[in-house]
Write a protein that holds these residues in place. Structure first.
Motif, PDB file in Angstrom:
ATOM      1  N   LEU A  39       0.827  -1.211   0.000  1.00  0.00           N
ATOM      2  CA  LEU A  39       0.000   0.000   0.000  1.00  0.00           C
ATOM      3  C   LEU A  39       0.861   1.261   0.000  1.00  0.00           C
ATOM      4  CD1 LEU A  39      -2.999  -0.691   2.394  1.00  0.00           C
ATOM      5  CD2 LEU A  39      -3.070  -0.204  -0.033  1.00  0.00           C
ATOM      6  N   ALA A  40       1.964   1.234   0.737  1.00  0.00           N
ATOM      7  CA  ALA A  40       2.876   2.379   0.730  1.00  0.00           C
ATOM      8  C   ALA A  40       3.453   2.589  -0.666  1.00  0.00           C
ATOM      9  CB  ALA A  40       3.988   2.161   1.741  1.00  0.00           C
ATOM     10  N   LEU A  41       3.741   1.490  -1.356  1.00  0.00           N
ATOM     11  CA  LEU A  41       4.217   1.588  -2.737  1.00  0.00           C
ATOM     12  C   LEU A  41       3.155   2.215  -3.637  1.00  0.00           C
ATOM     13  CD1 LEU A  41       6.526   0.837  -4.708  1.00  0.00           C
ATOM     14  CD2 LEU A  41       5.360  -1.336  -5.044  1.00  0.00           C
ATOM     15  N   LEU A  42       1.895   1.853  -3.412  1.00  0.00           N
ATOM     16  CA  LEU A  42       0.809   2.451  -4.185  1.00  0.00           C
ATOM     17  C   LEU A  42       0.707   3.949  -3.919  1.00  0.00           C
ATOM     18  CD1 LEU A  42      -1.723   2.228  -6.013  1.00  0.00           C
ATOM     19  CD2 LEU A  42      -3.020   1.780  -3.914  1.00  0.00           C
ATOM     20  N   PHE A  43       0.785   4.340  -2.661  1.00  0.00           N
ATOM     21  CA  PHE A  43       0.718   5.764  -2.333  1.00  0.00           C
ATOM     22  C   PHE A  43       1.887   6.528  -2.940  1.00  0.00           C
ATOM     23  CE2 PHE A  43      -1.665   4.382   1.668  1.00  0.00           C
ATOM     24  CZ  PHE A  43      -2.893   4.519   1.037  1.00  0.00           C
ATOM     25  N   PHE A  44       3.047   5.890  -2.955  1.00  0.00           N
ATOM     26  CA  PHE A  44       4.212   6.539  -3.566  1.00  0.00           C
ATOM     27  C   PHE A  44       4.016   6.685  -5.074  1.00  0.00           C
ATOM     28  CE2 PHE A  44       8.601   6.617  -5.182  1.00  0.00           C
ATOM     29  CZ  PHE A  44       9.058   7.727  -4.491  1.00  0.00           C
ATOM     30  N   ALA A  45       3.431   5.664  -5.716  1.00  0.00           N
ATOM     31  CA  ALA A  45       3.164   5.735  -7.155  1.00  0.00           C
ATOM     32  C   ALA A  45       2.122   6.802  -7.468  1.00  0.00           C
ATOM     33  CB  ALA A  45       2.701   4.385  -7.676  1.00  0.00           C
ATOM     34  N   LEU A  46       1.224   7.055  -6.523  1.00  0.00           N
ATOM     35  CA  LEU A  46       0.215   8.100  -6.710  1.00  0.00           C
ATOM     36  C   LEU A  46       0.714   9.474  -6.267  1.00  0.00           C
ATOM     37  CD1 LEU A  46      -2.948   6.144  -5.533  1.00  0.00           C
ATOM     38  CD2 LEU A  46      -2.333   6.790  -7.867  1.00  0.00           C
ATOM     39  N   GLN A  47       2.002   9.590  -6.031  1.00  0.00           N
ATOM     40  CA  GLN A  47       2.686  10.830  -5.684  1.00  0.00           C
ATOM     41  C   GLN A  47       2.195  11.407  -4.361  1.00  0.00           C
ATOM     42  OE1 GLN A  47       2.379  13.390  -9.081  1.00  0.00           O
ATOM     43  NE2 GLN A  47       3.650  12.052 -10.360  1.00  0.00           N
ATOM     44  N   ALA A  48       2.100  10.541  -3.358  1.00  0.00           N
ATOM     45  CA  ALA A  48       1.747  10.976  -2.011  1.00  0.00           C
ATOM     46  C   ALA A  48       2.773  10.402  -1.041  1.00  0.00           C
ATOM     47  CB  ALA A  48       0.350  10.509  -1.656  1.00  0.00           C
ATOM     48  N   PRO A  49       4.006  10.942  -1.063  1.00  0.00           N
ATOM     49  CA  PRO A  49       5.060  10.349  -0.237  1.00  0.00           C
ATOM     50  C   PRO A  49       4.821  10.504   1.264  1.00  0.00           C
ATOM     51  CG  PRO A  49       5.833  12.372  -1.262  1.00  0.00           C
ATOM     52  CD  PRO A  49       4.492  12.067  -1.850  1.00  0.00           C
ATOM     53  N   VAL A  51       1.900  10.302   2.803  1.00  0.00           N
ATOM     54  CA  VAL A  51       0.975   9.228   3.165  1.00  0.00           C
ATOM     55  C   VAL A  51       1.694   7.881   3.123  1.00  0.00           C
ATOM     56  CG1 VAL A  51      -1.220   8.127   2.576  1.00  0.00           C
ATOM     57  CG2 VAL A  51      -0.943  10.586   2.257  1.00  0.00           C
ATOM     58  N   ALA A  52       2.604   7.725   2.168  1.00  0.00           N
ATOM     59  CA  ALA A  52       3.372   6.482   2.068  1.00  0.00           C
ATOM     60  C   ALA A  52       4.242   6.268   3.303  1.00  0.00           C
ATOM     61  CB  ALA A  52       4.231   6.498   0.806  1.00  0.00           C
ATOM     62  N   LEU A  53       4.871   7.322   3.778  1.00  0.00           N
ATOM     63  CA  LEU A  53       5.689   7.196   4.989  1.00  0.00           C
ATOM     64  C   LEU A  53       4.831   6.876   6.212  1.00  0.00           C
ATOM     65  CD1 LEU A  53       8.262  10.080   4.484  1.00  0.00           C
ATOM     66  CD2 LEU A  53       8.682   7.632   4.413  1.00  0.00           C
ATOM     67  N   SER A  54       3.662   7.484   6.300  1.00  0.00           N
ATOM     68  CA  SER A  54       2.752   7.166   7.403  1.00  0.00           C
ATOM     69  C   SER A  54       2.291   5.720   7.321  1.00  0.00           C
ATOM     70  CB  SER A  54       1.539   8.093   7.371  1.00  0.00           C
ATOM     71  OG  SER A  54       1.940   9.422   7.534  1.00  0.00           O
ATOM     72  N   GLN A  55       2.024   5.236   6.111  1.00  0.00           N
ATOM     73  CA  GLN A  55       1.600   3.857   5.924  1.00  0.00           C
ATOM     74  C   GLN A  55       2.700   2.879   6.310  1.00  0.00           C
ATOM     75  OE1 GLN A  55      -1.312   2.540   5.303  1.00  0.00           O
ATOM     76  NE2 GLN A  55      -0.491   0.474   5.281  1.00  0.00           N
ATOM     77  N   ILE A  56       3.930   3.215   5.996  1.00  0.00           N
ATOM     78  CA  ILE A  56       5.046   2.350   6.379  1.00  0.00           C
ATOM     79  C   ILE A  56       5.135   2.263   7.898  1.00  0.00           C
ATOM     80  CG2 ILE A  56       7.564   2.181   6.420  1.00  0.00           C
ATOM     81  CD1 ILE A  56       7.532   3.245   3.538  1.00  0.00           C
ATOM     82  N   ALA A  57       4.982   3.399   8.567  1.00  0.00           N
ATOM     83  CA  ALA A  57       5.098   3.403  10.028  1.00  0.00           C
ATOM     84  C   ALA A  57       3.938   2.688  10.696  1.00  0.00           C
ATOM     85  CB  ALA A  57       5.181   4.839  10.534  1.00  0.00           C
ATOM     86  N   VAL A  58       2.725   2.978  10.262  1.00  0.00           N
ATOM     87  CA  VAL A  58       1.548   2.426  10.933  1.00  0.00           C
ATOM     88  C   VAL A  58       1.178   1.057  10.374  1.00  0.00           C
ATOM     89  CG1 VAL A  58      -0.904   2.791  11.387  1.00  0.00           C
ATOM     90  CG2 VAL A  58       0.680   4.714  11.506  1.00  0.00           C
ATOM     91  N   GLY A  59       1.002   0.964   9.075  1.00  0.00           N
ATOM     92  CA  GLY A  59       0.504  -0.267   8.470  1.00  0.00           C
ATOM     93  C   GLY A  59       1.505  -1.396   8.403  1.00  0.00           C
TER      94      GLY A  59
END
Length: 85
Positions: A39-49, A51-59
């Motif tokens: 999911l973090a990879l998806l957020f990064f691909a959608l240009q939301a770094p 949110v991606a960092l938050s997803q890595i920490a939480v998810g």
């Protein structure tokens, strides 16, 4: 860019299916962590770094850790009944 997002969406769908079909709670926590990374990879691909960092920490770290702690806590009380003294 659209092909990359579609490929990552397919990967999210596959890993989500793997999480749901996994029966062992400990293995499910590990696959849940992998799902968080995808999911973090998806957020990064959608240009939301951010949110991606938050997803890595939480998810990918906190939620699987809480699942493992819950499984451990429930596992300790399996042999004990409520009326046991």
């Amino acid at each position: 860019m659209t092909i990359l997002v579609c490929a990552v969406l397919v990967l999210v769908a596959v890993t989500g299916t793997v999480v749901v079909t996994t029966r062992d709670p400990k293995a499910q926590a590990v696959t849940l962590s992998v799902y968080g990374l995808v999911l973090a990879l998806l957020f990064f691909a959608l240009q939301a770094p951010d949110v991606a960092l938050s997803q890595i920490a939480v998810g990918s770290a906190l939620v699987p850790l809480m699942v493992l702690l819950a499984v451990r806590t429930v596992g300790k009380g399996v042999g004990k009944g409520r009326d046991a003294k």
